[in-house]
Design an enzyme around this catalytic site. Structure first.
Site, PDB file in Angstrom:
ATOM      1  N   TYR A   1     -11.950  21.603  44.622  1.00 44.54           N
ATOM      2  CA  TYR A   1     -12.099  19.929  44.688  1.00 44.54           C
ATOM      3  C   TYR A   1     -11.185  19.419  45.179  1.00 44.54           C
ATOM      4  CZ  TYR A   1     -12.973  15.070  42.433  1.00 44.54           C
ATOM      5  OH  TYR A   1     -12.922  13.784  43.106  1.00 44.54           O
TER       6      TYR A   1
ATOM      7  N   SER B   1     -26.810   8.429  39.300  1.00 42.73           N
ATOM      8  CA  SER B   1     -26.988   8.963  37.851  1.00 42.73           C
ATOM      9  C   SER B   1     -26.400   8.313  36.739  1.00 42.73           C
ATOM     10  CB  SER B   1     -27.830   9.892  37.965  1.00 42.73           C
ATOM     11  OG  SER B   1     -27.283  10.959  38.349  1.00 42.73           O
TER      12      SER B   1
ATOM     13  N   GLY C   1     -32.625  -8.216  38.487  1.00 40.45           N
ATOM     14  CA  GLY C   1     -33.799  -9.084  39.205  1.00 40.45           C
ATOM     15  C   GLY C   1     -33.916  -8.504  40.361  1.00 40.45           C
TER      16      GLY C   1
ATOM     17  N   ASN D   1     -21.174   9.395  47.141  1.00 47.09           N
ATOM     18  CA  ASN D   1     -19.690   9.128  46.345  1.00 47.09           C
ATOM     19  C   ASN D   1     -20.678  10.660  45.182  1.00 47.09           C
ATOM     20  OD1 ASN D   1     -18.988   8.343  43.047  1.00 47.09           O
ATOM     21  ND2 ASN D   1     -21.105   8.966  42.965  1.00 47.09           N
TER      22      ASN D   1
END
Length: 268
Positions: free
Chosen positions: A158, A15, A55, A91
């Site tokens: 992390y 997003s 497209g 990701n």
């Protein structure tokens, strides 16, 4: 530009940030792209923008990558609406809430960071890779980080998560040996995203890695141009895809290993 026409890509954390750039870049190269993220409203808007601009066939699939049932349902939907996944990009992932030593971190938040990266990539790979094996065709890319190679003590969760991803990729690549299904780690460098902007360590940073270089590297992997680097660590902005195409790594190059303390090291 790699031609990905006829392929289907699934990108998690789609997003915003690097994931959003990947959805756009893969769609521009002809792929049908499914984006997966927790925030359904923001995800739908991002994917609609890509469809309008390119497209391409796109699909927004809201899901939490740490939720096994949600992941399996999402992958089934992608397969039914777009087709079998040719490229999986892991990701999605969180970052430590604050720059602090691990004994000061909130245990639940710390673990949620590790879980988002490692459990997320595991569950997505577990749901997608068997179908790749059946078709003998597919590529898996996990977004790695230099912190997975040299830990930052103020970002312990992390760092642990990204190291786990590197091991996951190597295990996956080893299990897939002999098949036309490959797994890679791609470190994106320091891309200007909301996440990096929120990290104090990057305050004032200006030498950002162009996201287009991340897309270029992932697209080259998707096109099968870098198969000889399967199971290894690549870095956008530092690695030139043209050089990677022409170079074959030896032994355990670009893999995590203990460094011998000297010639007589029994673990050397």
């Amino acid at each position: 530009m790699a031609d990905l026409s006829g392929s289907v890509a699934l990108v998690t954390g789609a997003s915003s940030g690097i994931g959003r750039h990947l959805v756009q870049g893969l769609a521009e190269r002809g792929a049908a792209v499914a984006g997966l993220a927790r925030n359904g409203e923001r995800l739908a808007a991002a994917v609609q923008e890509v469809a309008a601009a390119t497209g391409a066939r796109t699909l927004a699939v809201p899901a939490d990558v740490t939720d096994r049932a949600a992941v399996e349902e999402a992958v089934t939907r992608v397969r039914e609406e777009l087709g079998p996944v040719d490229l999986l990009v892991n990701n999605a992932g969180l970052i430590d809430a604050a720059e602090e030593p691990l004994w000061e971190a909130d245990p639940d938040q710390w673990w949620s960071v590790v879980e988002s990266h490692v459990r997320g990539a595991f569950l997505l790979s577990r749901a997608v890779v068997p179908w790749m094996v059946l078709r003998n065709r597919g590529r898996v890319v996990s977004l790695a980080s230099g912190m997975g190679l040299r830990a930052r003590p103020e970002y312990s969760a992390y760092s642990v998560a990204k190291t786990g991803l590197v091991r996951l990729t190597e295990a996956l690549a080893g299990a897939l040996e002999g098949l036309d299904v490959r797994a890679f780690d791609v470190a994106p460098g320091v891309v200007d995203t909301p996440m990096t902007r929120a990290m104090p360590m990057w305050r004032g940073h200006t030498d950002w890695t162009p996201p287009e270089l991340v897309v270029e590297l992932v697209a080259a992997i998707a096109a099968g141009e870098l198969d000889h680097w399967s199971g290894r660590f690549l870095r956008a902005g530092a690695d030139d895809p043209a050089v990677l195409r022409a170079t074959t790594p030896d032994g355990d190059a670009r893999q995590l290993r203990l460094r011998p303390h000297g010639d007589g090291d029994p673990l050397g």
